[in-house]
Write a protein that holds these residues in place. Structure first.
Motif, PDB file in Angstrom:
ATOM      1  N   VAL A  24      85.880  -6.115 -34.695  1.00 33.66           N
ATOM      2  CA  VAL A  24      86.591  -6.937 -33.713  1.00 33.66           C
ATOM      3  C   VAL A  24      86.322  -6.426 -32.305  1.00 33.66           C
ATOM      4  N   THR A  25      85.885  -7.329 -31.422  1.00 37.32           N
ATOM      5  CA  THR A  25      85.625  -6.977 -30.031  1.00 37.32           C
ATOM      6  C   THR A  25      86.639  -7.597 -29.079  1.00 37.32           C
ATOM      7  N   ALA A  26      87.368  -8.617 -29.524  1.00 32.53           N
ATOM      8  CA  ALA A  26      88.312  -9.294 -28.631  1.00 32.53           C
ATOM      9  C   ALA A  26      89.574  -9.689 -29.372  1.00 32.53           C
ATOM     10  N   ILE A  27      90.704  -9.498 -28.704  1.00 32.00           N
ATOM     11  CA  ILE A  27      92.003  -9.949 -29.203  1.00 32.00           C
ATOM     12  C   ILE A  27      92.506 -11.004 -28.237  1.00 32.00           C
ATOM     13  N   GLY A  28      92.769 -12.191 -28.740  1.00 33.99           N
ATOM     14  CA  GLY A  28      93.071 -13.340 -27.902  1.00 33.99           C
ATOM     15  C   GLY A  28      94.454 -13.313 -27.269  1.00 33.99           C
ATOM     16  N   GLU A  29      94.641 -14.211 -26.340  1.00 29.51           N
ATOM     17  CA  GLU A  29      95.915 -14.354 -25.638  1.00 29.51           C
ATOM     18  C   GLU A  29      97.060 -14.555 -26.631  1.00 29.51           C
ATOM     19  N   GLY A  30      98.122 -13.775 -26.451  1.00 31.55           N
ATOM     20  CA  GLY A  30      99.323 -13.934 -27.259  1.00 31.55           C
ATOM     21  C   GLY A  30      99.134 -13.683 -28.739  1.00 31.55           C
ATOM     22  N   ALA A  31      98.081 -12.975 -29.130  1.00 34.30           N
ATOM     23  CA  ALA A  31      97.741 -12.830 -30.553  1.00 34.30           C
ATOM     24  C   ALA A  31      98.890 -12.276 -31.385  1.00 34.30           C
ATOM     25  N   PHE A  32      99.654 -11.337 -30.824  1.00 37.17           N
ATOM     26  CA  PHE A  32     100.781 -10.737 -31.549  1.00 37.17           C
ATOM     27  C   PHE A  32     102.069 -10.868 -30.741  1.00 37.17           C
ATOM     28  N   PHE A  33     102.158 -11.948 -30.005  1.00 31.89           N
ATOM     29  CA  PHE A  33     103.320 -12.200 -29.158  1.00 31.89           C
ATOM     30  C   PHE A  33     104.605 -12.232 -29.983  1.00 31.89           C
ATOM     31  N   LYS A  34     105.575 -11.457 -29.553  1.00 36.67           N
ATOM     32  CA  LYS A  34     106.897 -11.383 -30.189  1.00 36.67           C
ATOM     33  C   LYS A  34     106.819 -10.985 -31.665  1.00 36.67           C
ATOM     34  N   CYS A  35     105.867 -10.114 -31.999  1.00 35.32           N
ATOM     35  CA  CYS A  35     105.899  -9.464 -33.318  1.00 35.32           C
ATOM     36  C   CYS A  35     106.890  -8.314 -33.185  1.00 35.32           C
ATOM     37  N   SER A  36     108.142  -8.644 -33.225  1.00 32.04           N
ATOM     38  CA  SER A  36     109.203  -7.731 -32.801  1.00 32.04           C
ATOM     39  C   SER A  36     109.410  -6.557 -33.747  1.00 32.04           C
TER      40      SER A  36
ATOM     41  N   SER B 107      86.869  -6.925 -42.653  1.00 38.91           N
ATOM     42  CA  SER B 107      86.074  -5.979 -41.863  1.00 38.91           C
ATOM     43  C   SER B 107      84.965  -6.684 -41.088  1.00 38.91           C
ATOM     44  N   GLN B 108      84.739  -7.974 -41.362  1.00 40.52           N
ATOM     45  CA  GLN B 108      83.676  -8.732 -40.710  1.00 40.52           C
ATOM     46  C   GLN B 108      84.182  -9.615 -39.574  1.00 40.52           C
ATOM     47  N   LEU B 109      85.479  -9.627 -39.343  1.00 43.37           N
ATOM     48  CA  LEU B 109      86.016 -10.411 -38.230  1.00 43.37           C
ATOM     49  C   LEU B 109      85.567  -9.817 -36.904  1.00 43.37           C
ATOM     50  N   THR B 110      85.184 -10.678 -35.967  1.00 43.37           N
ATOM     51  CA  THR B 110      84.776 -10.204 -34.650  1.00 43.37           C
ATOM     52  C   THR B 110      85.816 -10.505 -33.571  1.00 43.37           C
ATOM     53  N   ALA B 111      86.793 -11.352 -33.893  1.00 47.02           N
ATOM     54  CA  ALA B 111      87.820 -11.701 -32.911  1.00 47.02           C
ATOM     55  C   ALA B 111      89.114 -12.084 -33.614  1.00 47.02           C
ATOM     56  N   ILE B 112      90.230 -11.765 -32.958  1.00 44.24           N
ATOM     57  CA  ILE B 112      91.542 -12.238 -33.380  1.00 44.24           C
ATOM     58  C   ILE B 112      91.911 -13.380 -32.445  1.00 44.24           C
ATOM     59  N   GLY B 113      92.132 -14.552 -32.994  1.00 37.55           N
ATOM     60  CA  GLY B 113      92.336 -15.761 -32.190  1.00 37.55           C
ATOM     61  C   GLY B 113      93.630 -15.754 -31.396  1.00 37.55           C
ATOM     62  N   GLU B 114      93.720 -16.683 -30.468  1.00 39.12           N
ATOM     63  CA  GLU B 114      94.905 -16.815 -29.630  1.00 39.12           C
ATOM     64  C   GLU B 114      96.145 -17.137 -30.469  1.00 39.12           C
ATOM     65  N   TYR B 115      97.215 -16.407 -30.207  1.00 41.02           N
ATOM     66  CA  TYR B 115      98.506 -16.593 -30.860  1.00 41.02           C
ATOM     67  C   TYR B 115      98.401 -16.566 -32.391  1.00 41.02           C
TER      68      TYR B 115
ATOM     69  N   ASN C 151      87.065   0.573 -32.939  1.00 40.24           N
ATOM     70  CA  ASN C 151      86.329   1.301 -31.903  1.00 40.24           C
ATOM     71  C   ASN C 151      85.569   0.417 -30.929  1.00 40.24           C
ATOM     72  N   ASN C 152      85.560  -0.896 -31.161  1.00 41.43           N
ATOM     73  CA  ASN C 152      84.706  -1.761 -30.345  1.00 41.43           C
ATOM     74  C   ASN C 152      85.466  -2.838 -29.583  1.00 41.43           C
ATOM     75  N   ILE C 153      86.777  -2.673 -29.431  1.00 41.15           N
ATOM     76  CA  ILE C 153      87.565  -3.644 -28.675  1.00 41.15           C
ATOM     77  C   ILE C 153      87.127  -3.633 -27.214  1.00 41.15           C
ATOM     78  N   ALA C 154      86.699  -4.792 -26.723  1.00 44.94           N
ATOM     79  CA  ALA C 154      86.269  -4.904 -25.329  1.00 44.94           C
ATOM     80  C   ALA C 154      87.337  -5.537 -24.454  1.00 44.94           C
ATOM     81  N   SER C 155      88.197  -6.373 -25.036  1.00 47.49           N
ATOM     82  CA  SER C 155      89.233  -7.015 -24.222  1.00 47.49           C
ATOM     83  C   SER C 155      90.447  -7.375 -25.066  1.00 47.49           C
TER      84      SER C 155
END
Length: 265
Positions: free
Chosen positions: A168-180, A143-151, A189-193
């Motif tokens: 979490v305010t930011a989800i990085g590039e490709g963070a869940f890429f091909k999570c099929s 619950s204390q994470l502020t970002a999900i890193g790239e890929y 509630n605070n995702i900015a990008s």
């Protein structure tokens, strides 16, 4: 003084790391597992760390393909980059509530890992942490994470649902890429990008609440039959996935699945 384990003893079978070591005249607490300490110990099957250990260095258990279980003790604060990369037999892992930092590529290609609870003590998680963890079905994020890193979760094809915490305010590039296999997604509630290709290739995604200020290119390309979501009223029109008016999203089959328009006030 204190001791850092830098060379895994024999690296065969079940190993219990001692809480203290002696040089013949004095004893010292073992406070860290050094970089590459158990590098490529392919016959290591289980490991127990004492509560005196506070850090695990980069590449500490890299390519320990026979490692099935690890007890991390009760005082660990940091797991270094690639620490458990390619530990393909590791099925489960209990992270202690003292843990604060998880490095880059830490669990890359841990292909037998099925679930993980990341304790609320964790405030930082690196890039590409769970890439190719193809058996990973469920993850509870701190619950204390502020970002999900790239890929971070790229190619985690067995992951079916995910809840992103409010911090979490930011989800990085490709963070869940091909999570099929990802079917449902709840964003805090605070995702900015949301970075480009963040959810590209999530073919089974049908439920998602999306209301962010900027969506990068292809953030939700090739997703499933989404039931609908809100677009933000502001944002960078050049990088928003849906543009200023709306866009037809295409599934992997090439069929039109959704038309989105900006809500009027």
């Amino acid at each position: 003084g204190e001791a850092i384990l830098t060379d895994g003893p024999l690296c065969v079978g079940d190993i219990v790391v001692p809480a203290r070591v002696s040089d013949g005249t004095r004893s010292y607490p073992v406070t860290a597992i050094g970089e590459q300490a158990f590098w490529s110990c392919d016959r290591l099957t289980s490991l127990v760390l004492p509560s005196s250990v506070k850090t695990i260095g980069d590449d500490a258990f890299y390519f320990c393909v026979g490692l099935k279980s690890v007890d991390l003790g009760g005082s660990l604060t940091r797991i270094g980059n690639r620490a458990f990369q390619n530990c393909t037999s590791l099925t489960s892992l209990a992270l202690p509530v003292t843990l604060q930092t998880i490095g880059n590529n830490t669990f890359w290609s841990c292909t037998s890992l099925t679930s993980l609870d990341i304790p609320d003590s964790v405030t930082s998680m690196g890039n590409e942490v769970f890439v190719y963890c193809s058996a990973l079905e469920s993850v509870r994020l701190s619950s204390q994470l502020t970002a999900i890193g790239e890929y971070a979760f790229e190619y985690c094809s067995s992951l079916t649902g995910l809840e992103i915490p409010d911090a979490v305010t930011a989800i990085g590039e490709g963070a869940f890429f091909k999570c099929s296999g990802l079917e449902s997604l709840h964003l805090g509630n605070n995702i900015a990008s949301i970075g480009k290709n963040a959810f590209n290739g999530c073919y089974e995604l049908t439920k998602a609440n999306i209301n962010v200020s900027a969506l990068k290119d292809h953030a939700f390309s090739a997703v499933g039959h989404l039931e609908g979501f809100d677009l933000p009223e502001t944002g960078d029109s050049g990088t928003m996935l849906f543009g200023m008016i709306g866009v037809l999203l295409m599934a992997a089959s090439g069929m039109v699945i959704l038309f989105v328009t900006r809500k009027s006030k």
